[in-house]
Write an enzyme that holds these catalytic residues in place. Structure first.
Site, PDB file in Angstrom:
ATOM      1  CB  ALA A  65      11.835  13.053   0.940  1.00 35.15           C
ATOM      2  N   GLY A 110       7.747  15.961   2.939  1.00 36.57           N
ATOM      3  CA  GLY A 110       8.954  17.009   1.983  1.00 36.57           C
ATOM      4  C   GLY A 110       7.706  17.508   1.167  1.00 36.57           C
ATOM      5  CD  GLU A 113      10.504  18.857   5.469  1.00 37.39           C
ATOM      6  OE1 GLU A 113      10.293  17.900   4.727  1.00 37.39           O
ATOM      7  OE2 GLU A 113      11.023  19.310   6.420  1.00 37.39           O
ATOM      8  CD  GLU A 133       9.442  14.561   7.258  1.00 41.33           C
ATOM      9  OE1 GLU A 133       8.336  14.828   8.352  1.00 41.33           O
ATOM     10  OE2 GLU A 133       9.448  15.202   6.755  1.00 41.33           O
TER      11      GLU A 133
HETATM   12  N1  COA Z   1       8.482   8.406  -1.581  1.00 42.22           N
HETATM   13  C1  COA Z   1       8.743   7.115  -2.875  1.00 42.22           C
HETATM   14  N2  COA Z   1       7.675   6.396  -3.149  1.00 42.22           N
HETATM   15  C2  COA Z   1       6.436   6.904  -2.613  1.00 42.22           C
HETATM   16  C3  COA Z   1       6.131   7.905  -1.695  1.00 42.22           C
HETATM   17  C4  COA Z   1       7.056   8.293  -1.523  1.00 42.22           C
HETATM   18  N3  COA Z   1       7.584   8.983  -0.349  1.00 42.22           N
HETATM   19  N4  COA Z   1       4.859   7.338  -1.160  1.00 42.22           N
HETATM   20  C5  COA Z   1       4.512   6.995  -1.724  1.00 42.22           C
HETATM   21  N5  COA Z   1       5.099   6.726  -3.017  1.00 42.22           N
HETATM   22  C6  COA Z   1       5.397   4.976  -4.137  1.00 42.22           C
HETATM   23  C7  COA Z   1       4.147   3.752  -3.051  1.00 42.22           C
HETATM   24  O1  COA Z   1       5.920   3.228  -2.909  1.00 42.22           O
HETATM   25  C8  COA Z   1       3.615   3.261  -4.213  1.00 42.22           C
HETATM   26  O2  COA Z   1       4.630   3.018  -5.224  1.00 42.22           O
HETATM   27  P1  COA Z   1       4.839   0.998  -5.968  1.00 42.22           P
HETATM   28  O3  COA Z   1       3.416   1.515  -6.751  1.00 42.22           O
HETATM   29  O4  COA Z   1       6.171   1.735  -7.691  1.00 42.22           O
HETATM   30  O5  COA Z   1       4.370   0.242  -4.767  1.00 42.22           O
HETATM   31  C9  COA Z   1       3.114   4.233  -5.086  1.00 42.22           C
HETATM   32  O6  COA Z   1       3.579   5.351  -4.556  1.00 42.22           O
HETATM   33  C10 COA Z   1       1.651   4.498  -4.310  1.00 42.22           C
HETATM   34  O7  COA Z   1       2.150   4.394  -3.089  1.00 42.22           O
HETATM   35  P2  COA Z   1       0.628   3.671  -1.534  1.00 42.22           P
HETATM   36  O8  COA Z   1       1.825   3.475  -0.965  1.00 42.22           O
HETATM   37  O9  COA Z   1       0.732   2.102  -2.330  1.00 42.22           O
HETATM   38  O10 COA Z   1      -0.189   4.515  -1.722  1.00 42.22           O
HETATM   39  P3  COA Z   1      -1.112   4.602  -0.711  1.00 42.22           P
HETATM   40  O11 COA Z   1      -2.931   4.925  -0.646  1.00 42.22           O
HETATM   41  O12 COA Z   1      -1.795   2.691  -0.096  1.00 42.22           O
HETATM   42  O13 COA Z   1      -0.877   5.389   0.657  1.00 42.22           O
HETATM   43  C11 COA Z   1       0.176   6.863   1.324  1.00 42.22           C
HETATM   44  C12 COA Z   1      -0.703   6.579   0.253  1.00 42.22           C
HETATM   45  C13 COA Z   1       0.556   8.647   1.749  1.00 42.22           C
HETATM   46  C14 COA Z   1      -0.084   7.282   3.271  1.00 42.22           C
HETATM   47  C15 COA Z   1       1.697   6.084   1.387  1.00 42.22           C
HETATM   48  O14 COA Z   1       2.036   5.737   0.105  1.00 42.22           O
HETATM   49  C16 COA Z   1       3.198   6.696   2.963  1.00 42.22           C
HETATM   50  O15 COA Z   1       2.544   6.541   3.620  1.00 42.22           O
HETATM   51  N6  COA Z   1       3.824   7.385   1.939  1.00 42.22           N
HETATM   52  C17 COA Z   1       4.829   7.826   2.547  1.00 42.22           C
HETATM   53  C18 COA Z   1       4.492   9.144   3.161  1.00 42.22           C
HETATM   54  C19 COA Z   1       5.680   9.071   3.514  1.00 42.22           C
HETATM   55  O16 COA Z   1       6.465   8.596   5.134  1.00 42.22           O
HETATM   56  N7  COA Z   1       7.006  10.965   3.648  1.00 42.22           N
HETATM   57  C20 COA Z   1       7.686  10.925   3.922  1.00 42.22           C
HETATM   58  C21 COA Z   1       9.086  10.914   3.330  1.00 42.22           C
HETATM   59  S1  COA Z   1      10.398  11.080   4.265  1.00 42.22           S
END
Ligand code: COA
Length: 259
Positions: A65, A110, A113, A133
């Site tokens: 999400a 998500g 999911e 989450e």
């Molecule tokens: N919601 C909003 N933005 C997200 C996102 C999410 N779930 N997942 C990634 N992004 C965005 C980051 O904020 C970043 O944006 P920016 O460049 O404007 O700062 C961009 O996507 C790239 O992500 P980044 O974190 O820099 O890449 P990474 O390779 O270092 O890490 C992940 C990748 C997937 C490990 C990390 O992005 C992450 O943990 N995301 C969230 C996963 C999560 O918790 N999902 C459940 C949500 S309820």
């Protein structure tokens, strides 16, 4: 149909639906969820489409999400988002046309999911799965707490849900979360090949299999068997059943017409 956050390509009766926010790792903003729902409604009504492949643009499938939206949501807004997502994801699960998740990268929260709501999950060797989450002080809101235990068992589901750990494609395959792991370069071809194998079969029979599995899964066994018998009876009344059985006996390939 034009979308802001998705692309849709149809060829050879297979629709490829791609979530297209690669700069945000295809995070599920409200608009993405709404467009996914519209796309599934549209594809359901299109006779030239027999199966749907869902994938993500860039290095992620869907990283969950949209945290920037969820961060601002109050209780009622969060509940509304959860219900909307559940309703839209259910369209993938109950689609009478097979839905295949081609998981090209991160399938988190998500994203995991939504992959679970699809009928089959093909994982690229680079795919990563998880329900992180709890690390955000949240719980899954798109039926992850329900589909994950049904897919991998309660113990493994709780391990993933409580640690929030991210697992690789091989581990996802080992626990039954992914149906297969394939080379990244071959992911879409393999997904299309699987869709093609399904589409060689009778469309009404495919829809009835999906319906029987979905409807029967949570019913008492005897009721579920009854459901299956009704589906069997309905299939037996189709022209395609006459064609399929005749083609077998005549040693030829059946020409199914979806009725
Ligand atoms: N919601 C909003 N933005 C997200 C996102 C999410 N779930 N997942 C990634 N992004 C965005 C980051 O904020 C970043 O944006 P920016 O460049 O404007 O700062 C961009 O996507 C790239 O992500 P980044 O974190 O820099 O890449 P990474 O390779 O270092 O890490 C992940 C990748 C997937 C490990 C990390 O992005 C992450 O943990 N995301 C969230 C996963 C999560 O918790 N999902 C459940 C949500 S309820």
């Amino acid at each position: 149909m034009l979308f802001q956050t998705l692309t849709l390509d149809v060829a050879d009766r297979v629709a490829v639906l791609t979530v297209n926010r690669p700069d945000k790792l295809n995070a599920l903003a409200d608009l993405v969820i709404r467009e996914l729902g519209q796309a599934m409604d549209d594809l359901r009504g299109r006779d030239e489409v027999g199966a749907v492949i869902l994938t993500g643009a860039g290095r992620a499938f869907i990283a969950g999400a949209d945290i920037s939206e969820i961060g601002k949501a109050d209780a009622l807004d969060a509940k509304r988002r959860s219900r909307l997502g559940q309703e839209v994801f259910r369209k993938f699960e109950t689609s009478p046309k097979p839905t295949i998740a081609a998981v090209n990268g991160f399938a988190l929260g998500g994203g995991c999911e939504l992959a679970m709501a699809c009928h089959v999950r093909l994982a690229s060797e680079h795919a990563k799965f998880g329900q992180p989450e709890v690390k955000l002080g949240l719980v899954p809101g798109y039926a992850g707490t329900q589909r994950l235990p049904r897919l991998v068992g309660k113990g493994r589901a709780l391990q993933l849900l409580l640690t929030g750990e991210i697992i690789d494609a091989q581990e996802a395959y080992r626990i039954g979360l992914a149906n297969a792991v394939v080379l990244a370069a071959e992911l879409m071809d393999r997904a299309r090949a699987m869709a093609g194998a399904m589409l060689a079969n009778a469309p009404v029979a495919l829809a009835l299999c999906i319906e029987a599995v979905n409807a029967g899964y949570d019913l008492p066994f005897e009721e579920a068997q009854q459901y299956e018998s009704n589906a069997f009876g309905l299939a037996a009344a189709t022209e395609d059943k006459r064609e399929g059985t005749a083609a077998f006996l005549e040693k030829r390939t059946p020409a199914f017409r979806g009725r």
